[in-house]
Design a protein around this motif. Structure first.
Motif, PDB file in Angstrom:
ATOM      1  N   LEU A   1       0.805  -1.220   0.000  1.00 26.15           N
ATOM      2  CA  LEU A   1       0.000   0.000   0.000  1.00 26.15           C
ATOM      3  C   LEU A   1       0.841   1.275   0.000  1.00 26.15           C
ATOM      4  N   LEU A   2       2.079   1.188   0.526  1.00 30.29           N
ATOM      5  CA  LEU A   2       2.883   2.408   0.661  1.00 30.29           C
ATOM      6  C   LEU A   2       4.112   2.437  -0.244  1.00 30.29           C
ATOM      7  N   TYR A   3       4.734   1.285  -0.478  1.00 29.07           N
ATOM      8  CA  TYR A   3       6.025   1.293  -1.154  1.00 29.07           C
ATOM      9  C   TYR A   3       6.012   0.740  -2.577  1.00 29.07           C
ATOM     10  N   ALA A   4       5.010  -0.044  -2.946  1.00 26.86           N
ATOM     11  CA  ALA A   4       4.931  -0.518  -4.328  1.00 26.86           C
ATOM     12  C   ALA A   4       4.688   0.678  -5.252  1.00 26.86           C
TER      13      ALA A   4
ATOM     14  N   ILE B   1      -5.773  -1.523  -4.144  1.00 26.08           N
ATOM     15  CA  ILE B   1      -6.799  -2.379  -3.523  1.00 26.08           C
ATOM     16  C   ILE B   1      -6.569  -3.839  -3.894  1.00 26.08           C
ATOM     17  N   MET B   2      -5.785  -4.066  -4.972  1.00 29.23           N
ATOM     18  CA  MET B   2      -5.435  -5.420  -5.394  1.00 29.23           C
ATOM     19  C   MET B   2      -4.769  -6.213  -4.277  1.00 29.23           C
ATOM     20  N   PHE B   3      -4.013  -5.532  -3.407  1.00 32.68           N
ATOM     21  CA  PHE B   3      -3.278  -6.231  -2.356  1.00 32.68           C
ATOM     22  C   PHE B   3      -4.201  -6.771  -1.262  1.00 32.68           C
ATOM     23  N   VAL B   4      -5.461  -6.396  -1.307  1.00 37.00           N
ATOM     24  CA  VAL B   4      -6.490  -6.986  -0.447  1.00 37.00           C
ATOM     25  C   VAL B   4      -7.417  -7.866  -1.281  1.00 37.00           C
ATOM     26  N   HIS B   5      -7.812  -7.363  -2.441  1.00 30.27           N
ATOM     27  CA  HIS B   5      -8.795  -8.041  -3.278  1.00 30.27           C
ATOM     28  C   HIS B   5      -8.313  -9.411  -3.759  1.00 30.27           C
ATOM     29  N   VAL B   6      -7.107  -9.457  -4.306  1.00 28.79           N
ATOM     30  CA  VAL B   6      -6.607 -10.719  -4.869  1.00 28.79           C
ATOM     31  C   VAL B   6      -6.381 -11.775  -3.784  1.00 28.79           C
TER      32      VAL B   6
ATOM     33  N   PRO C   1      -7.598 -10.779 -17.032  1.00 27.08           N
ATOM     34  CA  PRO C   1      -7.116 -12.149 -16.840  1.00 27.08           C
ATOM     35  C   PRO C   1      -6.163 -12.234 -15.662  1.00 27.08           C
ATOM     36  N   ALA C   2      -5.845 -13.451 -15.272  1.00 30.32           N
ATOM     37  CA  ALA C   2      -4.947 -13.662 -14.132  1.00 30.32           C
ATOM     38  C   ALA C   2      -3.568 -13.086 -14.430  1.00 30.32           C
ATOM     39  N   SER C   3      -3.028 -12.353 -13.466  1.00 27.15           N
ATOM     40  CA  SER C   3      -1.691 -11.778 -13.607  1.00 27.15           C
ATOM     41  C   SER C   3      -0.611 -12.727 -13.111  1.00 27.15           C
ATOM     42  N   ILE C   4      -0.972 -13.608 -12.168  1.00 26.45           N
ATOM     43  CA  ILE C   4      -0.025 -14.590 -11.639  1.00 26.45           C
ATOM     44  C   ILE C   4      -0.244 -15.897 -12.377  1.00 26.45           C
ATOM     45  N   LYS C   5       0.777 -16.353 -13.089  1.00 26.41           N
ATOM     46  CA  LYS C   5       0.668 -17.559 -13.897  1.00 26.41           C
ATOM     47  C   LYS C   5       1.806 -18.510 -13.535  1.00 26.41           C
TER      48      LYS C   5
ATOM     49  N   MET D   1       2.950  -9.149 -14.382  1.00 22.74           N
ATOM     50  CA  MET D   1       3.098  -8.099 -13.380  1.00 22.74           C
ATOM     51  C   MET D   1       4.575  -7.879 -13.059  1.00 22.74           C
ATOM     52  N   ASP D   2       4.944  -6.640 -12.888  1.00 24.07           N
ATOM     53  CA  ASP D   2       6.319  -6.318 -12.532  1.00 24.07           C
ATOM     54  C   ASP D   2       6.644  -6.861 -11.141  1.00 24.07           C
ATOM     55  N   GLY D   3       7.907  -7.236 -10.955  1.00 30.12           N
ATOM     56  CA  GLY D   3       8.322  -7.842  -9.697  1.00 30.12           C
ATOM     57  C   GLY D   3       8.115  -6.954  -8.493  1.00 30.12           C
ATOM     58  N   SER D   4       8.222  -5.635  -8.669  1.00 31.38           N
ATOM     59  CA  SER D   4       8.038  -4.716  -7.555  1.00 31.38           C
ATOM     60  C   SER D   4       6.604  -4.726  -7.028  1.00 31.38           C
ATOM     61  N   MET D   5       5.666  -5.169  -7.855  1.00 30.18           N
ATOM     62  CA  MET D   5       4.269  -5.322  -7.431  1.00 30.18           C
ATOM     63  C   MET D   5       3.951  -6.768  -7.088  1.00 30.18           C
ATOM     64  N   LEU D   6       4.587  -7.684  -7.807  1.00 29.37           N
ATOM     65  CA  LEU D   6       4.300  -9.113  -7.615  1.00 29.37           C
ATOM     66  C   LEU D   6       4.755  -9.608  -6.251  1.00 29.37           C
ATOM     67  N   ARG D   7       5.921  -9.177  -5.809  1.00 33.09           N
ATOM     68  CA  ARG D   7       6.464  -9.686  -4.534  1.00 33.09           C
ATOM     69  C   ARG D   7       5.578  -9.342  -3.332  1.00 33.09           C
ATOM     70  N   PRO D   8       5.145  -8.081  -3.155  1.00 36.16           N
ATOM     71  CA  PRO D   8       4.241  -7.816  -2.032  1.00 36.16           C
ATOM     72  C   PRO D   8       2.887  -8.507  -2.180  1.00 36.16           C
ATOM     73  N   LEU D   9       2.450  -8.714  -3.425  1.00 38.37           N
ATOM     74  CA  LEU D   9       1.178  -9.416  -3.630  1.00 38.37           C
ATOM     75  C   LEU D   9       1.296 -10.865  -3.186  1.00 38.37           C
ATOM     76  N   LEU D  10       2.389 -11.525  -3.563  1.00 38.67           N
ATOM     77  CA  LEU D  10       2.594 -12.917  -3.139  1.00 38.67           C
ATOM     78  C   LEU D  10       2.701 -13.014  -1.624  1.00 38.67           C
TER      79      LEU D  10
END
Length: 254
Positions: A41-44, A56-61, A186-190, A197-206
């Motif tokens: 929410l703050l650093y991505a 909101i993706m970091f909660v929704h997904v 479509p799904a961003s994580i495959k 998705m760029d790694g700077s967003m993917l890592r906090p999402l995972l």
């Protein structure tokens, strides 16, 4: 393996082992949620199209992913309950339902918040959104079905059957964006190809997905311990447990 399987049918053993797991799982869950939320929410970085609204993706997904996985856990518990008539499987099924309903509701609510700036509306009868709504009704239906029966054994069987029938909706949710024209992306994580998705967003999402899995597991164990105590309230081991806790509380007060 079978020894461990049969141990899961023992209320005192499961209550005790669940308590031991929760001692380290709850702190891990809190840490992962805090780190993942702050990171996402703050650093991505902001998205080049959606700006900061995508956060909101970091909660929704995570909520949506774990809501789907939770239904499989519930259906598996239902199958074990029907085949082996294991009381703990029925308790797990009943405990999964409210947790899954809350996660699905959170996924729908956060999706609506995300959809407003992205689609220009809070709600559309999109294939993915509609099938997620069906999942929410399945969870709520199982909760209501349990309350509709006075006989817990009959309620457990009925809910186990409903949970198994409802599994047909899960593949529909996963593949809805591929099978039908859909506003939902479509799904961003495959797993079979590179993520979009760029790694700077993917890592906090995972990290948030792992945190939500831990949150689901913690909530499930807490619900199961509560349900075990309710069902076993007249047994000697529960009476001894209550007396031991009362004695410990008195000693701490002194």
């Amino acid at each position: 393996m079978w020894t461990w399987f049969h141990k899961f049918g023992s209320p005192p053993w499961l209550y005790s082992i669940a308590g031991s797991i929760l001692r380290w799982l709850v702190p891990i869950t809190v840490i992962l949620l805090a780190v993942g939320a702050v990171w996402g929410l703050l650093y991505a970085p902001p998205d080049f199209r959606q700006g900061n609204s995508y956060r909101i993706m970091f909660v929704h997904v995570p909520a949506s992913v774990v809501a789907l996985a939770g239904y499989y856990v519930m259906a598996t518990a239902g199958a074990v309950s029907l085949i082996w008539r294991m009381k703990m499987a029925d308790i797990a099924l009943r405990s999964c339902a409210p947790i899954g309903a809350m996660l699905t509701f959170l996924g729908l609510l956060s999706g609506a918040v995300w959809g407003k700036p992205t689609w220009g509306t809070w709600w559309v009868w999109d294939a993915r959104v509609t099938s997620m709504l069906v999942l929410f009704f399945l969870y709520v239906g199982i909760i209501a079905l349990y309350e509709a029966f006075d006989n817990e054994e009959l309620a457990g069987k009925a809910c186990a059957v409903l949970s198994l029938v409802g599994t047909v909706n899960i593949p529909i949710i996963y593949k809805s964006v591929d099978w039908w024209y859909s506003l939902h992306q479509p799904a961003s994580i495959k797993f079979t190809e590179d993520s979009t998705m760029d790694g700077s967003m993917l890592r906090p999402l995972l990290l948030m997905i792992v945190a939500f899995y831990c949150l689901f597991a913690s909530s499930l164990l807490l619900y199961m311990r509560s349900e075990i105590l309710r069902r076993e309230s007249s047994t000697n081991w529960v009476r001894k447990l209550v007396l031991a806790k009362a004695g410990q509380g008195s000693a701490n007060a002194v």
